[in-house]
Design an enzyme around this catalytic site. Structure first.
Site, mmCIF file in Angstrom:
data_model
loop_
_atom_site.group_PDB
_atom_site.id
_atom_site.type_symbol
_atom_site.label_atom_id
_atom_site.label_comp_id
_atom_site.label_asym_id
_atom_site.label_seq_id
_atom_site.Cartn_x
_atom_site.Cartn_y
_atom_site.Cartn_z
ATOM 1 N N GLU A 122 5.381 -13.475 19.814
ATOM 2 C CA GLU A 122 6.044 -13.980 18.609
ATOM 3 C C GLU A 122 7.482 -14.399 18.929
ATOM 4 O OE1 GLU A 122 5.643 -10.753 15.879
ATOM 5 O OE2 GLU A 122 3.462 -10.701 16.131
ATOM 6 N N ASP A 161 7.542 -0.975 16.957
ATOM 7 C CA ASP A 161 7.144 -0.536 15.619
ATOM 8 C C ASP A 161 5.949 -1.327 15.089
ATOM 9 O OD1 ASP A 161 10.135 0.831 14.854
ATOM 10 O OD2 ASP A 161 10.113 -0.869 16.228
ATOM 11 N N GLN A 208 6.925 -8.004 19.670
ATOM 12 C CA GLN A 208 8.316 -8.194 19.296
ATOM 13 C C GLN A 208 9.090 -6.888 19.108
ATOM 14 O OE1 GLN A 208 9.730 -10.390 15.505
ATOM 15 N NE2 GLN A 208 9.537 -11.937 17.127
ATOM 16 N N PHE A 209 8.457 -5.903 18.485
ATOM 17 C CA PHE A 209 9.041 -4.573 18.318
ATOM 18 C C PHE A 209 7.930 -3.544 18.514
ATOM 19 C CE2 PHE A 209 11.927 -7.196 15.834
ATOM 20 C CZ PHE A 209 13.179 -6.708 16.172
ATOM 21 N N LEU A 242 1.705 -14.747 14.210
ATOM 22 C CA LEU A 242 2.258 -13.432 13.916
ATOM 23 C C LEU A 242 1.091 -12.463 13.741
ATOM 24 C CD1 LEU A 242 5.260 -12.861 11.518
ATOM 25 C CD2 LEU A 242 3.607 -11.088 12.066
ATOM 26 N N ALA A 243 0.533 -12.042 14.860
ATOM 27 C CA ALA A 243 -0.656 -11.198 14.856
ATOM 28 C C ALA A 243 -0.757 -10.512 16.209
ATOM 29 C CB ALA A 243 -1.912 -12.037 14.582
ATOM 30 N N GLU A 244 -0.437 -9.222 16.226
ATOM 31 C CA GLU A 244 -0.335 -8.503 17.498
ATOM 32 C C GLU A 244 -1.686 -8.335 18.195
ATOM 33 O OE1 GLU A 244 3.338 -8.003 15.301
ATOM 34 O OE2 GLU A 244 1.234 -7.685 14.713
ATOM 35 N N HIS A 247 12.306 -0.208 12.995
ATOM 36 C CA HIS A 247 12.902 -0.834 14.168
ATOM 37 C C HIS A 247 13.471 0.214 15.115
ATOM 38 C CE1 HIS A 247 12.748 -4.278 11.419
ATOM 39 N NE2 HIS A 247 12.714 -5.019 12.504
ATOM 40 N N ILE A 265 3.458 -2.563 17.116
ATOM 41 C CA ILE A 265 2.410 -2.607 18.139
ATOM 42 C C ILE A 265 1.064 -2.137 17.616
ATOM 43 C CG2 ILE A 265 2.639 -0.254 19.113
ATOM 44 C CD1 ILE A 265 2.557 -1.604 21.906
ATOM 45 N N PRO A 322 -1.099 -2.871 15.177
ATOM 46 C CA PRO A 322 -2.272 -3.745 15.004
ATOM 47 C C PRO A 322 -2.980 -4.069 16.317
ATOM 48 C CG PRO A 322 -0.453 -4.539 13.663
ATOM 49 C CD PRO A 322 0.096 -3.455 14.546
#
Length: 723
Positions: free
Chosen positions: A409, A479, A476-477, A452-454, A523, A481, A483
């Protein structure tokens, strides 16, 4: 005598009479293999059974429309018939059913009906539903990449990473199948998005037998029909057919494969099939299906329907069908006898652990041990931050190896890159700027923004790695992870082991982690212990710039999946800056760094606690003359037990410190092992210093209390030395 309708189909280039006979033989072979497995299960010679019955026509059609060892296949547990059509043998399938050590698919590790063949390009599946849809997407993307960049398939001289022969054809197609119940899963929809956007050559087959175990289709799918829901996805070819009709199934599959092979985009064939047997032998469908419904499905059984059709069209007479079926029955019986007599897997510890990680290229190897090279250019003599050196390492490695791709992302400089190329905009390159400049230098084929989909990120990366690329992806974070956790725990970690080494998945997942930044609940999370508890994945967490570069390069060059945790607070800290050590500097995993030698107390830690523990140790030495030996683990799985043990034997006191919550945290395992193996070397109890057992708050004064601070570490050190 062959009927006029069959002669017409032959003239039109469809199935010949010989192919139609083979079609029926494969269908019947699949059904009788199911039946033999059921007998073996009742004899307690196998331990689980799930059948392909009722799906045979659709699946044989798929197998006959595609090319084994050329196209790629991501099947699910109902797909016995397509695997037989591709060249899998009954004996191979029954060896898996009995859990034999001679089972080529998994060596007795995986359940039956989890088809795997490196030779046929049938990729090892799990029992999780729909996860394979994203793997198929990644595989198709990798095939397209190799067709555009044939140089990426060439072996690199002196390459650290184990090289798998990469074959690409330019028009290969990727098959993926699921049941209609699995279309409720998010991975299915995420895969449709990417297949549609990318016009990828993926053939989806939805095997709709009307039930997800005991749940009927109308409870899973709004309106009871998945075709109507997905009809507006662009670039797709869609077909909804009677999947019990062999001729209709073959026609639909040939058209779908041709559409994909021509480069028009993905296809989806929705076949309405039946399930004449229960979901598996672990349940009885009569508990939830009415007798009349079961009887109605029996009338649509594809085996009976094709047998009648062959007789009616004059392709086979009764004697011919009886002869064919006797031959199949004998083949299945012989295969079953051989499978039952086959050797069981070895129960030796070393055999069980084989293929949890790479056997050929371990990131703990000395080949990854090197020293920094003195900088020649003046610009390389300046100390740089962790963020700078991570970015530099990514660029170094992408220049070295064309198989490396980076996505996630916001990692690209600009998806709409015309302004970037014109120099009108600077570009983004990640929310922390660690991938800045990658897209600009290496192009959109090697660095791009994901949806935007882990799960999409990790699932696609798995398919790419299986196919021969080296994805280095970013979540990205930390927090967010979660999914992707399903893909990481049930797929990424276990692919090598469950396929008995036939497939590997060496991806790198870079993840910013941790607090000390007033980032609050979403975060500031830690949670590394959840992943160190997962076999098959390496986990590292550097505390300074030099270690970050050296460990990342090892992660990229090794042949294992690596979770690379980057503490956000440390990205641009003054602490731990370093001079660029050269394009080949590596650090092996499992080798801790003694940040500060000492004789009175050992502190074992990692990540952002390292500079805080160092601050506390220095203060303790100034004020009390106490020498603390500070160990930075750097690598969490594997970790350097030898360095810990040697230090504890010297100091006889130890604190294990980490940023995550204390209860069930990473330090608990280290503390437990010290107590177990070094008890007689201890002069005081093992002490832990960690965060409170709660969430990280946004308000700085709350965060300071919740997370371990230098003062907390100072007090714990002083108290333990005084014990």
């Amino acid at each position: 005598m062959v009927s006029n309708s069959v002669e017409k189909k032959v003239a039109e280039g469809e199935l010949t009479p010989e192919q139609l006979i083979q079609f029926y033989r494969l269908m019947y072979l699949s059904r009788r293999t199911d039946d033999r497995e059921i007998v073996l299960k009742r004899q307690q010679k196998t331990f689980f059974q799930i059948s392909c019955a009722g799906h045979e026509a659709l699946l044989v059609a798929a197998g006959m429309a595609m090319k084994p060892g050329y196209d790629w296949f991501f099947p699910y547990y109902r797909d016995r018939a397509i695997c037989l059509a591709l060249g899998n043998t009954v004996e191979e399938q029954l060896l898996q059913a009995v859990g034999s050590g001679e089972d080529m698919a998994s060596g007795g590790r995986q359940m039956p009906s989890h088809w795997t063949s490196r030779k046929l390009n049938v990729v090892t599946p799990s029992s999780a539903t729909a996860t394979q849809c994203l793997h198929a997407i990644g595989c198709a993307e990798a095939g397209r990449y190799f067709s555009r960049h044939p140089e990426a398939a060439a072996k690199h001289e002196g390459d650290y990473r184990e090289f798998k022969d990469v074959k690409f054809h330019g028009d290969e197609v990727v098959y993926v199948s699921i049941g209609e119940g699995s279309t409720s899963q998010g991975e299915f929809w995420e895969s449709l998005n990417t297949a549609s956007n990318g016009k990828l050559p993926v053939v989806y087959v939805v095997e709709d037998n009307g039930y997800a175990i005991s749940t009927p289709v109308e409870a899973n799918t709004p309106g009871g029909n998945i075709s109507r829901l997905i009809a507006n996805f662009p670039n797709f070819h869609f077909a909804e057919i009677d999947g019990t009709d062999p001729i209709a199934s073959y026609k639909a599959m040939v058209e779908a494969v041709a559409y994909c092979r021509a480069g028009h985009g993905p296809a989806l064939v929705h076949g309405h099939v039946v399930r004449p047997y229960s979901h598996s032998m672990s349940e009885d469908e009569r508990d939830y299906r009415a007798r009349a419904e079961i009887d109605a499905d029996a009338l649509r059984d594809p085996i009976s329907k094709m047998q009648v059709w062959l007789l009616r069209e004059g392709i086979l007479d009764a004697d011919g069908i009886n002869r064919l079926e006797r031959e199949v029955d004998e083949e299945v019986l012989r295969a079953a006898d051989r499978a039952v007599a086959a050797a069981a897997p070895s129960t030796a510890r070393e055999a069980i652990l084989r293929h949890v990680y790479s056997e050929d290229l371990k990131p703990t190897d000395k080949r990854f041990e090197s020293k920094p090279v003195a900088a020649v250019d003046q610009k390389d003599q300046v100390e740089r931050t962790m963020a700078d050196l991570i970015n530099t390492c990514l660029k170094d490695e992408m220049r070295r190896d064309e198989r490396i791709v980076v996505f996630g992302e916001d990692v690209a400089d600009a998806t709409r890159d015309q302004a970037l190329r014109a120099g009108e905009i600077k570009g983004k390159g990640g929310v922390f700027k660690l991938t800045a400049g990658l897209q600009k230098e290496f192009g959109n084929d090697r660095c791009w923004n994901s949806p935007l989909a882990e799960a999409n990120i990790v699932g696609r990366a798995i398919g790419m790695a299986v196919r021969g690329l080296k994805p280095v992806v970013e979540i990205q974070f930390f927090d967010y992870i979660w999914p992707a956790m399903h893909q990481m725990r049930n797929e990424l970690s276990v692919i090598r082991w469950r396929s008995n080494g036939e497939f590997n998945c060496p991806i790198v997942i870079r993840v910013p982690i941790g607090g000390y930044i007033t980032g609050a609940i979403y975060h500031s999370q830690s949670g590394e212990s959840i992943f160190t508890h997962t076999p098959g994945v390496r986990v590292v967490m550097p505390s300074n710039a030099l270690d970050a570069l050296g460990l990342l390069r090892t992660a990229i060059r090794c042949d294992d999946p690596v979770l690379f945790l980057e503490h956000k607070r440390l990205y641009r800290e003054t602490y731990g800056r370093a001079v660029y050590p050269g394009p080949d500097y590596c650090i092996p995993f499992g080798k801790a760094n003694i940040v500060r030698p000492g004789k009175d107390l050992t502190v074992v830690t990692y990540g952002a606690v390292v500079p805080r523990a160092l601050q506390a140790a220095q203060k303790l030495h100034r004020e009390k003359g106490i020498d603390v030996e500070l160990i930075d683990l750097r690598s969490l799985s594997p970790y350097d037990w030898e360095t810990i043990a040697e230090s504890v034997r010297k100091t006889n006191r130890v604190i294990v410190a980490h940023e995550d919550m204390q209860s069930w945290g990473y330090g608990a395992e280290i503390a437990a092992r010290i107590g177990d193996e070094l008890f007689h070397d201890l002069d005081a109890p093992v002490r832990r210093v960690a965060a409170m057992d709660t969430f990280v708050a946004y308000q700085p004064i709350l965060e300071d209390v919740i997370l371990p601070q230098p003062d907390d570490l100072y007090r714990a050190m002083a108290e333990l030395v005084a014990f």
